[in-house]
Design an enzyme around this catalytic site. Structure first.
Site, short mmCIF file in Angstrom:
data_model
loop_
_atom_site.label_atom_id
_atom_site.label_comp_id
_atom_site.label_asym_id
_atom_site.label_seq_id
_atom_site.Cartn_x
_atom_site.Cartn_y
_atom_site.Cartn_z
N ARG A 163 37.37 18.60 47.99
CA ARG A 163 37.51 19.43 49.47
C ARG A 163 38.08 18.02 50.21
O ARG A 163 37.69 18.76 51.29
CB ARG A 163 36.38 20.43 49.39
N SER A 237 33.53 29.21 52.82
CA SER A 237 32.25 28.47 52.12
C SER A 237 32.43 28.16 53.77
O SER A 237 33.25 26.82 54.50
CB SER A 237 32.61 27.71 50.92
N GLU A 332 32.43 21.84 55.09
CA GLU A 332 34.43 22.51 54.79
C GLU A 332 34.63 22.82 55.42
O GLU A 332 35.83 22.54 55.58
CB GLU A 332 33.81 23.19 54.06
N1 EPU Z 1 24.38 31.10 45.05
C1 EPU Z 1 23.18 31.84 45.48
N2 EPU Z 1 23.14 32.84 46.29
C2 EPU Z 1 24.30 33.19 47.48
C3 EPU Z 1 25.70 32.72 46.09
C4 EPU Z 1 25.75 32.19 45.71
O1 EPU Z 1 22.23 31.32 45.20
O2 EPU Z 1 23.79 33.56 47.79
C5 EPU Z 1 24.29 30.76 43.55
C6 EPU Z 1 24.18 31.46 42.16
O3 EPU Z 1 23.06 31.09 41.56
C7 EPU Z 1 25.86 31.05 41.83
C8 EPU Z 1 26.35 29.87 42.60
O4 EPU Z 1 25.86 29.42 44.20
O5 EPU Z 1 26.12 31.11 40.51
C9 EPU Z 1 27.88 29.54 42.76
O6 EPU Z 1 27.83 30.54 44.04
P1 EPU Z 1 29.59 30.56 43.57
O7 EPU Z 1 30.24 30.94 41.51
O8 EPU Z 1 29.84 32.22 44.32
O9 EPU Z 1 30.19 29.41 44.35
P2 EPU Z 1 29.87 28.35 45.06
O10 EPU Z 1 29.34 27.12 44.46
O11 EPU Z 1 29.35 28.91 46.29
C10 EPU Z 1 32.31 27.83 44.97
C11 EPU Z 1 33.29 27.40 45.74
C12 EPU Z 1 34.39 29.09 46.91
C13 EPU Z 1 34.30 29.19 45.71
C14 EPU Z 1 34.00 29.60 44.36
C15 EPU Z 1 34.33 29.35 42.89
C16 EPU Z 1 32.19 24.91 47.76
C17 EPU Z 1 32.20 24.66 49.13
N3 EPU Z 1 32.79 26.68 47.40
O12 EPU Z 1 31.68 28.32 45.66
O13 EPU Z 1 35.60 28.06 47.79
O14 EPU Z 1 35.46 30.69 45.73
O15 EPU Z 1 32.87 28.39 43.74
O16 EPU Z 1 34.74 28.80 42.62
O17 EPU Z 1 32.69 24.56 46.47
C18 EPU Z 1 35.85 27.84 49.99
O18 EPU Z 1 35.72 27.10 49.98
O19 EPU Z 1 36.13 28.57 50.79
C19 EPU Z 1 35.16 29.29 48.73
C20 EPU Z 1 35.16 29.77 49.13
#
Ligand code: EPU
Length: 336
Positions: A163, A237, A332
């Site tokens: 990012r 995010s 971010e």
């Molecule tokens: N999770 C929770 N609570 C929640 C949501 C998620 O505990 O409310 C846990 C779950 O265990 C899940 C894990 O977090 O398996 C990861 O969640 P998710 O796959 O939704 O991904 P993220 O790490 O929260 C990142 C990016 C997103 C991108 C997703 C999918 C960042 C800051 N964010 O989110 O990007 O869409 O992976 O690859 O790296 C963005 O940057 O705006 C964005 C949406």
């Protein structure tokens, strides 16, 4: 070029906050950038704005917004295996992904439905579902606002990391990105490493795994987890996922066996959403701002005009994560 004075930023930011902007320039070509440079006061404060989907305005802005509306797309090179497409930085990101998917060019389909403009994609090295744009950027072209010269940044000079890039650091509001050239593959290859995507395609015949199907699945996953900014103000995010050393991770794992972590070189990247959820914020709503009910990493604006309220909420969240886990979340989203 169009100039509007004393306008509201509301229609130009996905958080849908309402702050006043002194001057708002809509820029359609790179020639217009140098025209503007000639008559802007030397000490003018400047913000370069794309889709407005990664910025939180918290106050009025007494300077000039340079809104990037440079459009167009052109194939600049084609080899046996690859295609190089040069996009105007003001093009909508998702429409550009759709265009590539329709043409059967492989690489950025996992980045479907990410809000914002093409020009913003390299700035924060957008990433989702196992793909990061850094692996598909051929070069980024822009005008340096300090000297008016055109500059080209080949992939290696972009300093991409999670990012982040040179455009978010030392070139922030200095390089006006005019075009982004993306290098895609003409040879079929997919990234279905993200768990939900993998599960979905697991029992499918490999002929049924198509660019179109992947795009559809990614859109379905995003729509199920993330709020549509056209309906509920948000910037995706709000924080980055932090990395901690394996010793700290193991200690946390003993206390919280369900903690989510992924190996990231010799460190562990943990889920900021998980940390925030554990602090009890998921679904929180007060003063017209809150934390999305389906994803704790997404701060939402129900109907506040004041971005300061969202910033204050983010600080409370950050402090509670420090207090409970001794981990400092980094934003971010760009704050103004
Ligand atoms: N999770 C929770 N609570 C929640 C949501 C998620 O505990 O409310 C846990 C779950 O265990 C899940 C894990 O977090 O398996 C990861 O969640 P998710 O796959 O939704 O991904 P993220 O790490 O929260 C990142 C990016 C997103 C991108 C997703 C999918 C960042 C800051 N964010 O989110 O990007 O869409 O992976 O690859 O790296 C963005 O940057 O705006 C964005 C949406």
């Amino acid at each position: 070029m169009e100039l509007e004075k004393n306008i509201s930023i509301k229609n130009y930011n996905s958080f849908k906050v309402d702050h006043k902007i002194k001057k708002f320039y809509k820029i359609q070509s790179k020639e217009e950038i140098n025209e503007i440079r000639n008559y802007l006061p030397k000490d003018e404060k400047i913000i370069i704005l794309g889709g407005g989907s990664n910025i939180l305005f918290t106050k009025d802005f007494d300077g000039s917004i340079l809104y990037n509306n440079i459009l167009g797309k052109e194939i600049i090179k084609e080899t046996k295996n690859n295609i190089y497409i040069k996009f105007g930085a003001g093009e909508n990101w998702d429409k550009s992904v759709e265009f590539c998917v329709k043409n059967k060019w492989y690489g950025i389909e996992n980045l479907s439905l990410i809000p914002g403009s093409v020009g913003a994609a390299p700035i924060q090295n957008i990433g989702a579902y196992g793909t990061e744009i850094k692996d598909y950027i051929y070069e980024v072209t822009g005008i340096n606002l300090l000297n008016g010269k055109s500059e080209i940044y080949k992939n290696k000079s972009c300093d991409f990391s999670y990012r982040n890039s040179v455009f978010k650091e030392k070139l922030k509001n200095i390089l006006f990105i005019t075009h982004v050239t993306i290098k895609l593959s003409k040879i079929k290859k997919f990234n279905i490493s993200y768990n939900e995507v993998k599960q979905y395609f697991r029992n499918m015949n490999s002929n049924d795994i198509t660019l179109n199907n992947i795009r559809k699945k990614i859109i379905e996953i995003r729509e199920s987890k993330l709020p549509n900014p056209k309906i509920l103000g948000n910037c995706g995010s709000f924080f980055k996922n932090p990395t901690i050393d394996s010793q700290s991770f193991n200690n946390l794992k003993k206390k919280y066996p369900d903690i989510v972590g992924y190996k990231n070189s010799n460190k562990i990247k943990i889920s900021a959403a998980w940390l925030i959820e554990k602090c009890g914020w998921k679904g929180y709503k007060k003063n017209n701002v809150g934390v999305f009910k389906n994803h704790a990493l997404v701060l939402v604006n129900y109907c506040s005009n004041d971005g300061e309220k969202i910033l204050k909420l983010s600080e409370k969240i950050k402090n509670s994560v420090i207090e409970k886990f001794n981990i400092t979340l980094e934003k971010e989203v760009n704050i103004f």
